[in-house]
Design a protein around this motif. Sequence first.
Motif, mmCIF file in Angstrom:
data_model
loop_
_atom_site.group_PDB
_atom_site.id
_atom_site.type_symbol
_atom_site.label_atom_id
_atom_site.label_comp_id
_atom_site.label_asym_id
_atom_site.label_seq_id
_atom_site.Cartn_x
_atom_site.Cartn_y
_atom_site.Cartn_z
ATOM 1 N N ARG A 43 0.829 -1.202 0.000
ATOM 2 C CA ARG A 43 0.000 0.000 0.000
ATOM 3 C C ARG A 43 0.868 1.258 0.000
ATOM 4 O O ARG A 43 0.560 2.247 -0.681
ATOM 5 C CB ARG A 43 -0.961 -0.012 1.191
ATOM 6 N N GLY A 44 1.973 1.220 0.754
ATOM 7 C CA GLY A 44 2.897 2.352 0.741
ATOM 8 C C GLY A 44 3.539 2.539 -0.625
ATOM 9 O O GLY A 44 3.662 3.671 -1.126
ATOM 10 N N GLU A 45 3.973 1.420 -1.246
ATOM 11 C CA GLU A 45 4.570 1.497 -2.585
ATOM 12 C C GLU A 45 3.556 2.011 -3.601
ATOM 13 O O GLU A 45 3.896 2.788 -4.500
ATOM 14 C CB GLU A 45 5.091 0.123 -2.997
ATOM 15 N N LEU A 46 2.314 1.571 -3.445
ATOM 16 C CA LEU A 46 1.276 2.014 -4.375
ATOM 17 C C LEU A 46 0.997 3.507 -4.210
ATOM 18 O O LEU A 46 0.805 4.225 -5.204
ATOM 19 C CB LEU A 46 0.005 1.202 -4.152
ATOM 20 N N ASP A 47 1.007 3.987 -2.978
ATOM 21 C CA ASP A 47 0.831 5.423 -2.750
ATOM 22 C C ASP A 47 1.945 6.217 -3.432
ATOM 23 O O ASP A 47 1.696 7.237 -4.086
ATOM 24 C CB ASP A 47 0.811 5.732 -1.253
ATOM 25 N N HIS A 62 1.749 2.829 -15.083
ATOM 26 C CA HIS A 62 0.395 2.281 -15.087
ATOM 27 C C HIS A 62 0.450 0.766 -14.913
ATOM 28 O O HIS A 62 -0.324 0.182 -14.134
ATOM 29 C CB HIS A 62 -0.322 2.643 -16.393
ATOM 30 N N ASP A 63 1.373 0.101 -15.617
ATOM 31 C CA ASP A 63 1.506 -1.356 -15.506
ATOM 32 C C ASP A 63 1.937 -1.763 -14.105
ATOM 33 O O ASP A 63 1.429 -2.742 -13.544
ATOM 34 C CB ASP A 63 2.519 -1.871 -16.534
ATOM 35 N N GLN A 64 2.890 -1.009 -13.532
ATOM 36 C CA GLN A 64 3.353 -1.316 -12.178
ATOM 37 C C GLN A 64 2.215 -1.176 -11.170
ATOM 38 O O GLN A 64 2.055 -2.009 -10.268
ATOM 39 C CB GLN A 64 4.510 -0.399 -11.799
ATOM 40 N N LEU A 86 -1.818 -3.568 -7.536
ATOM 41 C CA LEU A 86 -3.222 -3.716 -7.159
ATOM 42 C C LEU A 86 -3.646 -5.178 -7.219
ATOM 43 O O LEU A 86 -4.380 -5.662 -6.349
ATOM 44 C CB LEU A 86 -4.100 -2.870 -8.080
ATOM 45 N N ALA A 87 -3.173 -5.902 -8.250
ATOM 46 C CA ALA A 87 -3.501 -7.327 -8.360
ATOM 47 C C ALA A 87 -2.891 -8.103 -7.196
ATOM 48 O O ALA A 87 -3.523 -9.011 -6.636
ATOM 49 C CB ALA A 87 -3.002 -7.877 -9.700
ATOM 50 N N GLU A 88 -1.652 -7.756 -6.814
ATOM 51 C CA GLU A 88 -1.024 -8.449 -5.688
ATOM 52 C C GLU A 88 -1.744 -8.135 -4.383
ATOM 53 O O GLU A 88 -1.914 -9.017 -3.524
ATOM 54 C CB GLU A 88 0.449 -8.066 -5.581
ATOM 55 N N LEU A 89 -2.172 -6.894 -4.220
ATOM 56 C CA LEU A 89 -2.943 -6.552 -3.022
ATOM 57 C C LEU A 89 -4.230 -7.360 -2.949
ATOM 58 O O LEU A 89 -4.638 -7.801 -1.862
ATOM 59 C CB LEU A 89 -3.267 -5.058 -3.013
#
Length: 360
Positions: free
Chosen positions: A76-80, A160-162, A167-170
Amino acid sequence: MAIDRRPARPGLVRATRFTVLSAAAMAAAVSGTLPAGAAPQNGPDELRSRVNGLYQQAEQATEKYDAAQERAARLRGELDDLQGELARSQAEVNRLRDALGKVAGAQYRDGGVDPALALLLSSDPGDYLDRAATLDRVDSRRAGQLHALRDARRILAQRHDQAAAKLAELDRLRRTLEEHKRTVQGKLAEAQRLLAALPTAQRDAIGFGAAANNRTGSPGPGSAPGSASGSASDPVAGLADLGPLDGRAAEAVAAARAALGSPYAWGSTGPGAFDCSGLMYWAYQHAGMTLPRTSQEQLSAGHHVPLSQARPGDLVIYRSDASHVGMYVGGGKVIHAPYPGARVRYDPVDMMPVAAVVRP
């Protein structure tokens, strides 16, 4: 299955049998009889082993839950962070497109739009530079702008791909957390059903009653490291025979002692409740050190020492799968969060098989 009602042979005593099929069967087993159709089990030793096994399985699932939860928090931190990068990348693409759009507008007002810019500003100008040579309409300055826009769009697409991958891994981790949670809850419920069917004295006799939680106060009889018996001593006072205790270890021990009596709560790192590795994590945070979250990771959180050389503050890792951990506090004792329904308490350091002693 019919029950053998023949009288016992003289001199022999039948072992009381326990069943896990139902509370009624368990109650009957405690009184020494079994209803028809109940699968007989062994006596108190078997019940103790079964409850221990269920708690061990619940603890294994708890540690997996903790690891997945920690991974989800990192994701979640990496996604932010990635979403911030996406916003910046999109802003850069917009800026470059706007700059080139102004050139196109000027050309339009002057009587036409450069076909190079028309292609650039179309929905997919990614292959423009490969075709620009045939158009022969791009000067070096414009080529630099086109290169910059193409690179910015490529970076934007990568991010966008990353983001989609994270999101899929979450989502996968969310399902994993739910699976581990169901496992923990199922094992704990089964253990609690077994114990609830026993009278208080019987629960105390097999080590799962209120008497065990009385070890949240005085540590009781102590001993040298590696033994569960010896002379009485406070586990933190009089450490001269245990080697020097650095300030960080002393602070961690003090924090662990402050948690005595707190309830066990799986997945919790305090301050009001703890699971086993959560207590170690919390205690060392108070000492200014961040340990890994799970007991398996804490196995590698320092250098290993023999149990005979354990000092207060050392982590004692239990079982071959490193599914439980306590903190050695001296006098042959550890402080740990034992299992649900119990409270943080003292127990002998050799209460279960020791896998390693780790000095953070």
